[in-house]
Design a protein around this motif. Sequence first.
Motif, mmCIF file in Angstrom:
data_model
loop_
_atom_site.group_PDB
_atom_site.id
_atom_site.type_symbol
_atom_site.label_atom_id
_atom_site.label_comp_id
_atom_site.label_asym_id
_atom_site.label_seq_id
_atom_site.Cartn_x
_atom_site.Cartn_y
_atom_site.Cartn_z
ATOM 1 N N GLU A 4 34.571 31.535 121.932
ATOM 2 C CA GLU A 4 33.222 31.927 121.922
ATOM 3 C C GLU A 4 32.526 30.798 120.944
ATOM 4 N N VAL A 5 31.281 30.532 121.338
ATOM 5 C CA VAL A 5 30.406 29.765 120.388
ATOM 6 C C VAL A 5 29.789 30.854 119.428
ATOM 7 N N ILE A 6 29.912 30.416 118.106
ATOM 8 C CA ILE A 6 29.065 31.320 117.125
ATOM 9 C C ILE A 6 27.797 31.002 117.092
ATOM 10 N N ASP A 7 26.621 31.958 117.659
ATOM 11 C CA ASP A 7 25.310 31.567 117.563
ATOM 12 C C ASP A 7 25.006 31.784 116.244
ATOM 13 N N LEU A 8 24.031 30.723 115.992
ATOM 14 C CA LEU A 8 23.188 30.723 114.333
ATOM 15 C C LEU A 8 22.172 31.587 114.604
ATOM 16 N N GLN A 9 22.197 32.573 113.431
ATOM 17 C CA GLN A 9 20.744 33.363 113.224
ATOM 18 C C GLN A 9 20.110 32.319 112.576
ATOM 19 N N TRP A 10 18.560 32.622 112.714
ATOM 20 C CA TRP A 10 17.603 32.091 112.013
ATOM 21 C C TRP A 10 17.782 32.068 110.500
ATOM 22 N N TRP A 11 18.002 33.206 110.178
ATOM 23 C CA TRP A 11 17.802 33.227 108.581
ATOM 24 C C TRP A 11 19.119 32.532 108.105
ATOM 25 N N LYS A 12 20.018 32.277 108.866
ATOM 26 C CA LYS A 12 20.939 31.317 108.199
ATOM 27 C C LYS A 12 20.741 29.722 108.146
ATOM 28 N N LEU A 13 19.912 29.509 109.081
ATOM 29 C CA LEU A 13 18.986 28.118 108.996
ATOM 30 C C LEU A 13 18.465 27.953 107.843
ATOM 31 N N ALA A 14 17.511 28.940 107.441
ATOM 32 C CA ALA A 14 16.710 29.167 106.455
ATOM 33 C C ALA A 14 17.450 28.805 105.205
ATOM 34 N N LEU A 15 18.628 29.049 105.090
ATOM 35 C CA LEU A 15 19.671 28.912 103.607
ATOM 36 C C LEU A 15 19.863 27.433 103.688
ATOM 37 N N ALA A 16 19.947 26.707 104.947
ATOM 38 C CA ALA A 16 20.097 25.304 104.867
ATOM 39 C C ALA A 16 18.794 24.595 104.409
ATOM 40 N N ALA A 17 17.806 25.455 104.835
ATOM 41 C CA ALA A 17 16.230 24.903 104.506
ATOM 42 C C ALA A 17 15.976 25.015 102.936
ATOM 43 N N VAL A 18 16.380 25.982 102.366
ATOM 44 C CA VAL A 18 16.414 26.275 101.022
ATOM 45 C C VAL A 18 16.920 25.016 100.137
ATOM 46 N N MET A 19 18.056 24.517 100.667
ATOM 47 C CA MET A 19 18.799 23.429 99.994
ATOM 48 C C MET A 19 17.997 22.267 99.973
#
Lengths: 207, 265
Positions: B2-17
Amino acid sequence: MAELRLEHLSVGAVKSASITIASAEILCLSGRSGSGKSRLLRAVADLEPHGGRIWLGGTEQTTVPGHIWRRQVMMVPADSQWWADRVGEHFTVTDLSAATLNAGLDQLGLDRDVMHWPVSRLSSGEKQRLALLRAVARKPSALLLDEPTANLDSEAVARVEAWLQREIVARQLPVIWVAHDRQQITRVGDRHLAIRGSAVEVVDGSH
Amino acid sequence: MEVIDLQWWKLALAAVMILLLAVFSHLARLGITRSLLVSALRTVVQLSLIGLVLEALFASAGLFWVGLMALIMLLVAGREVMARQQRRLTGGWTWGIGTGAMFLSSFTVTVLTLTVVIGPAPWYAPQYAIPLLGMMLGNTMTGVALSLDRLTESFWRQRAVIENRLMLGETWHQAVADIRKDAMRGGMMPSINAMAAAGIVSLPGMMTGQILAGSPPSVAVKYQILIMLTITVGTGFGALMAVAWGSRRLFDDRERLRLDRLSGS
């Protein structure tokens, strides 16, 4: 050999100039800086859009491709350019025999080994003399010289003038020679014209 | 798998970087903060929107919609090529040459790949056609933009050399042969480097994506090889056309150098 004929040539400030240069004739052209001497030469070499017609003998400029025309009506700019690493690479194989080339180098006061030199080793005066030799070596039918002795000391000037005059007579070339120095014009010119405003006027008919 | 779907708040972590990087570069006065933030924002917005568009496109799967999407991609790529030039050809020629070169090379190669090599039914099936065309266009765009930029810049810098060679009776081809070679190399280098480093230095994005999505690596590798070869073909022909047309445009019918057809930087 053929004469060079300008009919109603218009380029830059110059309007409707008609001039005929006979074979083996040196026409000196002067004028204040910015008066359009170089542009006139560029138009004759067909490097710049211009009005009027230009003939070399029976051939009209626009009836032959640009590079064929420029191979015959060859311009030597005031600042020569060198694009390859070695001097000799700028002289194509079909040019001159080694003996003729060496004779030219001797007469211009250049080292016979200069063909093997890197271009970076050349002084501006050497570049200028080699640019003349490079142009003449391609056997043109007419020459357009833009201040051919500008970077030279008086001894080199004398050598270049003598060599050019010999080559021009031997090859029967019509020549437009842009010059500033009145004494040089008297020495080499058969006629002297000057650009004044939009006109090309006769300064001196013959010497 | 199964492909792990990414939650939007996890993308926000990348944005914080990204924000962190922006703060540091601002403190160090490196002057890239603004373009960094704008580009990051553009990535998020554009990719989110394209996700929606692709879902709609996959649902309809009509030739018209796929064609329209391809056309829009081409026009935007043409604009990007323009934007990356220090000196442009006047009269819209940079856009025309860039878009024309990209159209002829990437569309031809993409259609050929779809019909002959991959062969989905129908041949324009958007799941294959759009990602393939996207990768083709993206790379061809870089190649065309680089080679055109290198070409016009070299023309400008070496104008005295070109004219002196013309004075000596060389044809316009001979007078700019070195410049054309150099521009072609400039456009092709990224593709050639990518092929040389593939699998050793870098794991290409498409293959990585397929593996993450659960494809067997052996299938993913085959697709990746196909893509890299076709990308290089597309980029190569695109750069070839851009260099040929661009240098032709800078001479007139009398073989005069016409830098007046080039606008300043």
